[in-house]
Write a protein that holds these residues in place. Structure first.
Motif, mmCIF file in Angstrom:
data_model
loop_
_atom_site.group_PDB
_atom_site.id
_atom_site.type_symbol
_atom_site.label_atom_id
_atom_site.label_comp_id
_atom_site.label_asym_id
_atom_site.label_seq_id
_atom_site.Cartn_x
_atom_site.Cartn_y
_atom_site.Cartn_z
ATOM 1 N N LEU A 10 4.230 2.022 2.216
ATOM 2 C CA LEU A 10 5.324 3.072 2.071
ATOM 3 C C LEU A 10 4.484 4.450 1.999
ATOM 4 N N ALA A 11 4.939 5.180 2.979
ATOM 5 C CA ALA A 11 4.133 6.725 3.174
ATOM 6 C C ALA A 11 5.254 7.620 2.495
ATOM 7 N N PHE A 12 4.767 8.027 1.329
ATOM 8 C CA PHE A 12 5.751 8.729 0.440
ATOM 9 C C PHE A 12 5.644 10.272 0.869
ATOM 10 N N ASP A 13 6.865 11.069 0.436
ATOM 11 C CA ASP A 13 7.102 12.252 0.556
ATOM 12 C C ASP A 13 6.511 13.114 -0.722
ATOM 13 N N LEU A 14 6.457 14.445 -0.337
ATOM 14 C CA LEU A 14 5.904 15.472 -1.244
ATOM 15 C C LEU A 14 6.821 16.467 -1.529
ATOM 16 N N HIS A 15 7.690 16.876 -0.650
ATOM 17 C CA HIS A 15 8.383 18.049 -0.449
ATOM 18 C C HIS A 15 10.006 17.880 -0.455
ATOM 19 N N VAL B 222 0.907 -1.319 0.050
ATOM 20 C CA VAL B 222 0.060 -0.083 0.028
ATOM 21 C C VAL B 222 0.994 1.272 -0.087
ATOM 22 N N LEU B 223 0.566 2.012 -0.859
ATOM 23 C CA LEU B 223 0.985 3.636 -0.918
ATOM 24 C C LEU B 223 0.316 4.274 -0.065
ATOM 25 N N VAL B 224 1.272 5.163 0.814
ATOM 26 C CA VAL B 224 0.313 6.272 1.645
ATOM 27 C C VAL B 224 0.842 7.605 1.314
ATOM 28 N N GLY B 225 -0.443 8.227 1.020
ATOM 29 C CA GLY B 225 0.149 9.781 0.488
ATOM 30 C C GLY B 225 -0.268 10.755 1.551
ATOM 31 N N PRO B 226 0.433 11.654 1.851
ATOM 32 C CA PRO B 226 0.237 12.605 2.876
ATOM 33 C C PRO B 226 -0.461 13.841 2.380
ATOM 34 N N GLU B 227 -1.024 14.780 3.117
ATOM 35 C CA GLU B 227 -1.632 16.053 3.060
ATOM 36 C C GLU B 227 -0.632 16.952 2.451
ATOM 37 N N GLY B 228 -1.205 18.186 1.784
ATOM 38 C CA GLY B 228 -0.143 19.014 1.088
ATOM 39 C C GLY B 228 0.839 19.557 2.022
ATOM 40 N N VAL B 229 0.604 19.624 3.250
ATOM 41 C CA VAL B 229 1.909 20.085 4.312
ATOM 42 C C VAL B 229 3.058 19.114 4.148
ATOM 43 N N GLY B 230 2.716 17.924 3.892
ATOM 44 C CA GLY B 230 3.823 16.694 3.699
ATOM 45 C C GLY B 230 3.986 15.947 4.640
ATOM 46 N N LEU B 231 5.034 14.822 4.510
ATOM 47 C CA LEU B 231 4.910 13.659 5.169
ATOM 48 C C LEU B 231 5.073 14.128 6.611
#
Length: 241
Positions: A62-67, A34-43
């Motif tokens: 995997l909790a993935f990163d945005l920033h 499972v991929l886990v994507g965070p809110e816009g503020v980031g992981l």
């Protein structure tokens, strides 16, 4: 409680060095992933703990990163990065595919049994992976009820579950309708849960991003939304198959 192993993973995406959080269940056998994507503020630790909770249930997560390893607590900085990102499906897909590649490279991940869930921007990325035709077993999105480019929702090949607060000003009724109309027209198996009285990011415990208008934590609905996501995975991505 099942023993969970975690490690930090770094990878390249969106011209940044991303820093994700991988959680593995006990054992050595292949498991659904499972991929886990965070809110816009980031992981943050919120998504890291959710990845670990999924690993306790038997998933590789995997909790993935945005920033690029950053958490954007300043609302103006967060919006300046996320609004152009949300307007660019190809960039979102690039971030999602890079994380998916990391997940697929994990020997314990069953490459034929993968789901993507996410919150806000992370949920929008999960949806874009579906619109890009990725072979997913399920997509879950909280707050991120975004519409895509015309016709591309027809590429979604799995059930989609979406959750939203009834009082979310960022995802108002008109946006919810556009989202569900897109999925319905594409013949997607979809569900929408509207949590009464909840604001945007209602699932996220109080942190500094609650300074944003229209954002607020709702602990009871947060628990319900998590149970709904776990139920989606149990239906579409059972650990024992």
């Amino acid at each position: 409680m099942t023993t969970v192993t975690t490690r930090t993973v770094t990878y390249q995406a969106d011209a940044l060095t991303m820093v994700g959080h991988l959680a593995l269940p006990a054992g050595s056998d292949r498991r659904p992933a499972v991929l886990v994507g965070p809110e816009g503020v980031g992981l943050s630790d919120v998504e890291r703990r959710r990845a670990e909770a999924l690993a306790e249930l038997g998933y590789v997560a995997l909790a993935f990163d945005l920033h690029g390893g950053r958490y954007l607590s300043n609302p103006e900085e967060m919006l300046a990065r996320c609004m152009p990102l949300l307007a660019d499906p190809d960039r979102m897909r690039g971030i999602g595919h890079a994380a998916l590649d990391v997940l697929r490279a994990e020997p314990r991940a069953d490459l034929d049994r993968v789901a993507a869930i996410g919150y806000g921007t992370g949920g929008a990325i999960a949806l874009e992976l579906g619109r890009d035709g990725v072979n997913l077993r399920a997509i879950g999105t909280v707050n991120g009820l975004t519409t895509g480019r015309p016709g591309e929702a027809a590429r979604i090949r799995c059930p989609v579950w979406a959750g939203v607060g009834s009082e979310d000003p960022i995802m108002p009724p008109a946006q919810r309708h556009a989202f569900t109309a897109e999925l319905q027209a594409a013949g997607v198996d979809w569900r929408l849960a509207v949590y009464g009285g909840a604001l945007h990011a209602f699932h996220h415990p109080p942190v500094d991003h609650t300074a944003l208008p229209g954002v607020g934590y709702h602990p009871r609905h947060a628990q319900r939304a998590w149970r709904d996501i776990v139920g989606l995975l149990a239906e579409c991505l059972p650990v024992a198959e």
